[in-house]
Design a protein around this motif. Sequence first.
Motif, PDB file in Angstrom:
ATOM      1  N   VAL A  92       0.848  -1.205   0.000  1.00 28.17           N
ATOM      2  CA  VAL A  92       0.000   0.000   0.000  1.00 28.17           C
ATOM      3  C   VAL A  92       0.881   1.253   0.000  1.00 28.17           C
ATOM      4  O   VAL A  92       0.567   2.243  -0.685  1.00 28.17           O
ATOM      5  CB  VAL A  92      -0.960  -0.004   1.207  1.00 28.17           C
ATOM      6  N   ILE A  93       1.989   1.219   0.727  1.00 34.93           N
ATOM      7  CA  ILE A  93       2.935   2.349   0.706  1.00 34.93           C
ATOM      8  C   ILE A  93       3.472   2.557  -0.708  1.00 34.93           C
ATOM      9  O   ILE A  93       3.552   3.692  -1.211  1.00 34.93           O
ATOM     10  CB  ILE A  93       4.105   2.108   1.692  1.00 34.93           C
ATOM     11  N   ILE A  94       3.830   1.464  -1.381  1.00 33.13           N
ATOM     12  CA  ILE A  94       4.337   1.552  -2.760  1.00 33.13           C
ATOM     13  C   ILE A  94       3.259   2.076  -3.689  1.00 33.13           C
ATOM     14  O   ILE A  94       3.530   2.861  -4.606  1.00 33.13           O
ATOM     15  CB  ILE A  94       4.843   0.168  -3.244  1.00 33.13           C
ATOM     16  N   LEU A  95       2.010   1.667  -3.463  1.00 33.05           N
ATOM     17  CA  LEU A  95       0.892   2.153  -4.275  1.00 33.05           C
ATOM     18  C   LEU A  95       0.765   3.673  -4.157  1.00 33.05           C
ATOM     19  O   LEU A  95       0.576   4.381  -5.159  1.00 33.05           O
ATOM     20  CB  LEU A  95      -0.409   1.472  -3.846  1.00 33.05           C
ATOM     21  N   ILE A  96       0.872   4.192  -2.929  1.00 32.48           N
ATOM     22  CA  ILE A  96       0.787   5.642  -2.701  1.00 32.48           C
ATOM     23  C   ILE A  96       1.944   6.359  -3.399  1.00 32.48           C
ATOM     24  O   ILE A  96       1.757   7.399  -4.047  1.00 32.48           O
ATOM     25  CB  ILE A  96       0.786   5.954  -1.180  1.00 32.48           C
ATOM     26  N   MET A  97       3.142   5.787  -3.293  1.00 34.20           N
ATOM     27  CA  MET A  97       4.310   6.381  -3.960  1.00 34.20           C
ATOM     28  C   MET A  97       4.132   6.394  -5.481  1.00 34.20           C
ATOM     29  O   MET A  97       4.504   7.348  -6.157  1.00 34.20           O
ATOM     30  CB  MET A  97       5.581   5.610  -3.578  1.00 34.20           C
ATOM     31  N   TYR A  98       3.556   5.323  -6.000  1.00 33.88           N
ATOM     32  CA  TYR A  98       3.334   5.237  -7.448  1.00 33.88           C
ATOM     33  C   TYR A  98       2.317   6.292  -7.903  1.00 33.88           C
ATOM     34  O   TYR A  98       2.475   6.913  -8.959  1.00 33.88           O
ATOM     35  CB  TYR A  98       2.842   3.836  -7.842  1.00 33.88           C
ATOM     36  N   LEU A  99       1.268   6.504  -7.096  1.00 30.98           N
ATOM     37  CA  LEU A  99       0.261   7.532  -7.416  1.00 30.98           C
ATOM     38  C   LEU A  99       0.902   8.920  -7.477  1.00 30.98           C
ATOM     39  O   LEU A  99       0.613   9.712  -8.379  1.00 30.98           O
ATOM     40  CB  LEU A  99      -0.861   7.508  -6.373  1.00 30.98           C
ATOM     41  N   ILE A 100       1.776   9.198  -6.519  1.00 28.29           N
ATOM     42  CA  ILE A 100       2.485  10.495  -6.509  1.00 28.29           C
ATOM     43  C   ILE A 100       3.343  10.621  -7.758  1.00 28.29           C
ATOM     44  O   ILE A 100       3.340  11.661  -8.435  1.00 28.29           O
ATOM     45  CB  ILE A 100       3.350  10.633  -5.231  1.00 28.29           C
ATOM     46  N   PHE A 101       4.096   9.561  -8.085  1.00 30.03           N
ATOM     47  CA  PHE A 101       4.936   9.561  -9.280  1.00 30.03           C
ATOM     48  C   PHE A 101       4.105   9.800 -10.544  1.00 30.03           C
ATOM     49  O   PHE A 101       4.468  10.605 -11.414  1.00 30.03           O
ATOM     50  CB  PHE A 101       5.680   8.221  -9.385  1.00 30.03           C
TER      51      PHE A 101
END
Length: 483
Positions: A92-101
């Motif tokens: 989920v943390i990676i998902l949030i980072m991907y959304l920001i990217f």
Amino acid sequence: MKKVTTNYIFVLLYQVLIIITPIFTMPYVIRVLMPENVGVEAYVSSIVQIFTAFAALGMGDYGRKVIASVKRKQDLKVEFYSLYLVQSFFSVIILIMYLIFTFYTKQYQTLFLINILVILSYVFDITWFYTGQENMKNIMIRNMVVRLGSMIGIFCFVKSPDDLAIYVWINAATLLVGQLVTWLPLLKNLNGFAFDWSKAKKHLKPVMTVAIVPIITLIPLALNKVILGNVTSAMEVGFYNQAFKLMTLFVVFVTALSTVMSPRMVKQHNSDNKEDFERSTYFSFRYVALSTLPLVTGLIAIAPLFIPLFLGVSFGPSVLNLQILAPALFFSGLAGIFGLQILVTTGRNKSYAFSVFIAAIISLGTNFVLIQLLGSYGTAISYVIFTIVTCMIQAFFARKYFSIKKMMRQISPYMVASLIAYGYEVGVTYVLTGMPVVIILAAQVAVGGVIYFVILFLLRDPLLLKAWQILKSKIPHKAQEER
């Protein structure tokens, strides 16, 4: 052993389906989307793959081992949710980072937005539970249906170069659906939720150690392609990526073996059954050699005719890329035995991670140098170097569990048979010069296959003889039933 065979058949059927669907869709997609769009898709996928490696967290290998080690059914629910708690937290943390990217990326933003579904699919990925339980039937049947749906969707909705986004969406959506359907039988089986924070903490350190491996493998799998695209062009990435896809299609025979054998070898190791563990190891050596070596020589032989027919004449550079990449099949197979079936099974996660790290650094260095000189061919060479170095270092760490001399004695007949078959495959192209390409390719495959298996039968190969005995025992039984 019957359960291993059944699971292997279902895994192999699914993996064969993975081979067959691109055989139908890839030539169509390439001709519809055109090489430039195919290169763009490969470039975007390489960047997405960087995020998915972090989202996956190496849970496939570690989770499978833990689930296989559970002896009491009442402990299974707690163990599963403790593992999934760790996985979901990081993914989920990676998902949030991907959304920001994604929201800050201007180039190919639409494609990156669609690939949010890919990251989500890794949040819900619990394949490791089924492989650890040695229960592959349900998950494989469901994924087969999803895979066929993907193929139908591509033919129905991808009609022009403007449909690149649709193509990416179909692949991403079907991947997510494939993961979601695996939850249905699990929720029914486990009957409720059970979290144990202390167990989750216990899994944290070993998961992070194993997680280093998929993150490090980003270098040869994804980062090298990103570098290739930045140094040369998206089209060069397309030439390399199509050859890489074709090569990895045939890795299924190796991955199917590791998926099925690893949980069984965990149980053999935990029960201190050294003889069975050793027998499983040497069986794996034979199987990898039997299945990959003829594929290596076969791909090298047919590439000059197959690539223009399959991908189109515009993908001429993919011929040499595929020929360079072909040996990676064999070394990847051996690395699967040394790394997953021995090192991970015996708890030597640090040695496993270290071997991949060293190989990836060497691959990165060679890639930087070779891209300048050889373009996509340099990236292909650096990937093969990665598989060879990984294999060698893992073999060193796993040396306690096998004999190199015995391994070489088992592998050598398959090497000889493959090289002789290769000679006949090349010879066919000269004998049938002027004939339609499809006929020459069919003749190459048929002649090479017959020569290979005839030589092995003459050498009295134990795997083929055992398969033949099983087949013979079934025939009279069926004939009696018919009477």
